[in-house]
Every structure is written in C-alpha cells, then in structure tokens.
Design a protein around this motif. Structure first.
Motif, PDB file in Angstrom:
ATOM      1  N   GLU A  31     -21.960  14.717 -29.975  1.00 40.13           N
ATOM      2  CA  GLU A  31     -21.570  13.896 -31.113  1.00 40.13           C
ATOM      3  C   GLU A  31     -21.228  14.784 -32.312  1.00 40.13           C
ATOM      4  O   GLU A  31     -20.569  14.339 -33.237  1.00 40.13           O
ATOM      5  CB  GLU A  31     -22.702  12.936 -31.466  1.00 40.13           C
ATOM      6  CG  GLU A  31     -22.989  11.935 -30.349  1.00 40.13           C
ATOM      7  CD  GLU A  31     -24.258  11.169 -30.598  1.00 40.13           C
ATOM      8  OE1 GLU A  31     -24.329  10.459 -31.625  1.00 40.13           O
ATOM      9  OE2 GLU A  31     -25.176  11.275 -29.772  1.00 40.13           O
ATOM     10  N   LYS A  44     -11.569  28.001 -32.496  1.00 37.51           N
ATOM     11  CA  LYS A  44     -10.857  26.793 -32.947  1.00 37.51           C
ATOM     12  C   LYS A  44      -9.842  26.279 -31.931  1.00 37.51           C
ATOM     13  O   LYS A  44      -9.718  25.077 -31.739  1.00 37.51           O
ATOM     14  CB  LYS A  44     -10.191  27.030 -34.298  1.00 37.51           C
ATOM     15  CG  LYS A  44     -11.186  27.007 -35.430  1.00 37.51           C
ATOM     16  CD  LYS A  44     -10.519  27.196 -36.774  1.00 37.51           C
ATOM     17  CE  LYS A  44     -11.559  27.139 -37.864  1.00 37.51           C
ATOM     18  NZ  LYS A  44     -10.978  27.313 -39.196  1.00 37.51           N
ATOM     19  N   LYS A  48     -10.257  22.307 -30.645  1.00 40.77           N
ATOM     20  CA  LYS A  48      -9.386  21.418 -31.424  1.00 40.77           C
ATOM     21  C   LYS A  48      -9.356  19.982 -30.899  1.00 40.77           C
ATOM     22  O   LYS A  48      -9.046  19.064 -31.637  1.00 40.77           O
ATOM     23  CB  LYS A  48      -7.980  21.992 -31.524  1.00 40.77           C
ATOM     24  CG  LYS A  48      -7.261  22.140 -30.213  1.00 40.77           C
ATOM     25  CD  LYS A  48      -5.923  22.822 -30.418  1.00 40.77           C
ATOM     26  CE  LYS A  48      -5.294  23.123 -29.071  1.00 40.77           C
ATOM     27  NZ  LYS A  48      -4.132  23.997 -29.212  1.00 40.77           N
ATOM     28  N   TYR A  50     -11.913  18.247 -30.088  1.00 35.23           N
ATOM     29  CA  TYR A  50     -13.169  17.583 -30.424  1.00 35.23           C
ATOM     30  C   TYR A  50     -13.209  17.200 -31.894  1.00 35.23           C
ATOM     31  O   TYR A  50     -12.584  17.829 -32.733  1.00 35.23           O
ATOM     32  CB  TYR A  50     -14.352  18.496 -30.084  1.00 35.23           C
ATOM     33  CG  TYR A  50     -14.415  18.840 -28.623  1.00 35.23           C
ATOM     34  CD1 TYR A  50     -14.955  17.946 -27.703  1.00 35.23           C
ATOM     35  CD2 TYR A  50     -13.912  20.050 -28.155  1.00 35.23           C
ATOM     36  CE1 TYR A  50     -14.998  18.262 -26.353  1.00 35.23           C
ATOM     37  CE2 TYR A  50     -13.951  20.367 -26.807  1.00 35.23           C
ATOM     38  CZ  TYR A  50     -14.497  19.460 -25.914  1.00 35.23           C
ATOM     39  OH  TYR A  50     -14.532  19.762 -24.580  1.00 35.23           O
ATOM     40  N   LYS A  51     -13.995  16.163 -32.182  1.00 34.11           N
ATOM     41  CA  LYS A  51     -14.172  15.716 -33.557  1.00 34.11           C
ATOM     42  C   LYS A  51     -15.548  16.149 -34.047  1.00 34.11           C
ATOM     43  O   LYS A  51     -16.411  16.507 -33.260  1.00 34.11           O
ATOM     44  CB  LYS A  51     -14.046  14.202 -33.629  1.00 34.11           C
ATOM     45  CG  LYS A  51     -12.655  13.695 -33.300  1.00 34.11           C
ATOM     46  CD  LYS A  51     -12.609  12.180 -33.344  1.00 34.11           C
ATOM     47  CE  LYS A  51     -11.232  11.642 -33.152  1.00 34.11           C
ATOM     48  NZ  LYS A  51     -10.608  11.911 -31.885  1.00 34.11           N
ATOM     49  N   ASN A  52     -15.749  16.074 -35.335  1.00 36.37           N
ATOM     50  CA  ASN A  52     -17.038  16.349 -35.959  1.00 36.37           C
ATOM     51  C   ASN A  52     -17.537  17.770 -35.646  1.00 36.37           C
ATOM     52  O   ASN A  52     -18.595  17.960 -35.056  1.00 36.37           O
ATOM     53  CB  ASN A  52     -18.077  15.300 -35.560  1.00 36.37           C
ATOM     54  CG  ASN A  52     -19.198  15.208 -36.568  1.00 36.37           C
ATOM     55  OD1 ASN A  52     -19.106  15.744 -37.664  1.00 36.37           O
ATOM     56  ND2 ASN A  52     -20.267  14.544 -36.193  1.00 36.37           N
TER      57      ASN A  52
END
Length: 117
Positions: A31, A44, A48, A50-52
C-alpha cells in the motif's frame, strides 16, 4: 497497512532488473513503498508503475535530488520514522565496503558487524 521498505539500489541495471523482478509479488501487494535512499534515481524506472512511493535521501544519493532526509508516518496508532542513516566515519565505511567486496570474491559472507553495532 502493508509497507515495503527498500534501500541501496545503486547497482548495475542487470542486477536491478533481477532484483525488482524478484520483489514484484511483494511490491504488488504494498500500500506504500518507502525507498530509504542510495539508488533512488536508479530505482524510479522500476517503481514508476506503483503509487504512494516515498523516496528518502541516502548518503550516496546526489544532493541535488532534493529528497527529504526522513519521513514520518502514523500507522495504526504507531508513529514510524523512516531514515536512511549514514556512517559518521566515511573512511571506515569505505574500508568496510572494500572488505566485503573481497569477502564476496573469496566466497565468504559479508562482515556486517559495523552496520548493526
């Protein structure tokens, strides 16, 4: 909350590709992803999708990345502080790095004593 912490991803692109492929199941369930420094720019491209994601300044990251040196998060009533940390003695750190490179070359496990003292 499922948090994945990773750090020290400053390695060759081939090693990073294998590393992130092996972590994919874990990353997909996260999460929040916290990269605790050293190799933030290299990571990175693999993160890239993925969120949060939070990136923390490591002692080997360029200072011009303008990353925070720490990150604090309240989770389920707990306050968690995320930091990279760094050696106060850079010469000792570099000697330990070279010692462990030699140990790896000779097929011996790393000496992590100074990392956890």
């Amino acid at each position: 909350m499922k948090i994945v912490c990773l750090a020290d991803t400053h390695a060759s692109s081939e090693i990073l590709k294998q590393y992130f492929l092996s972590c994919r199941t874990c990353l997909d369930k996260a999460e929040m992803i916290v990269h605790l420094g050293d190799g933030c720019e290299e990571a990175k491209q693999y993160l890239k999708a993925y969120k949060n994601i939070v990136y923390i300044q490591g002692n080997h990251d360029p200072k011009n990345l303008d990353l925070p040196s720490e990150f604090m998060q309240d989770i389920s009533g707990l306050r968690i502080l995320f930091v990279h940390g760094e050696s106060q003695d850079r010469l000792k750190e570099q000697l330990n790095i070279w010692e462990n490179k030699l140990r790896w070359f000779w097929g011996r496990p790393p000496n992590l004593t100074d990392y956890y003292s």
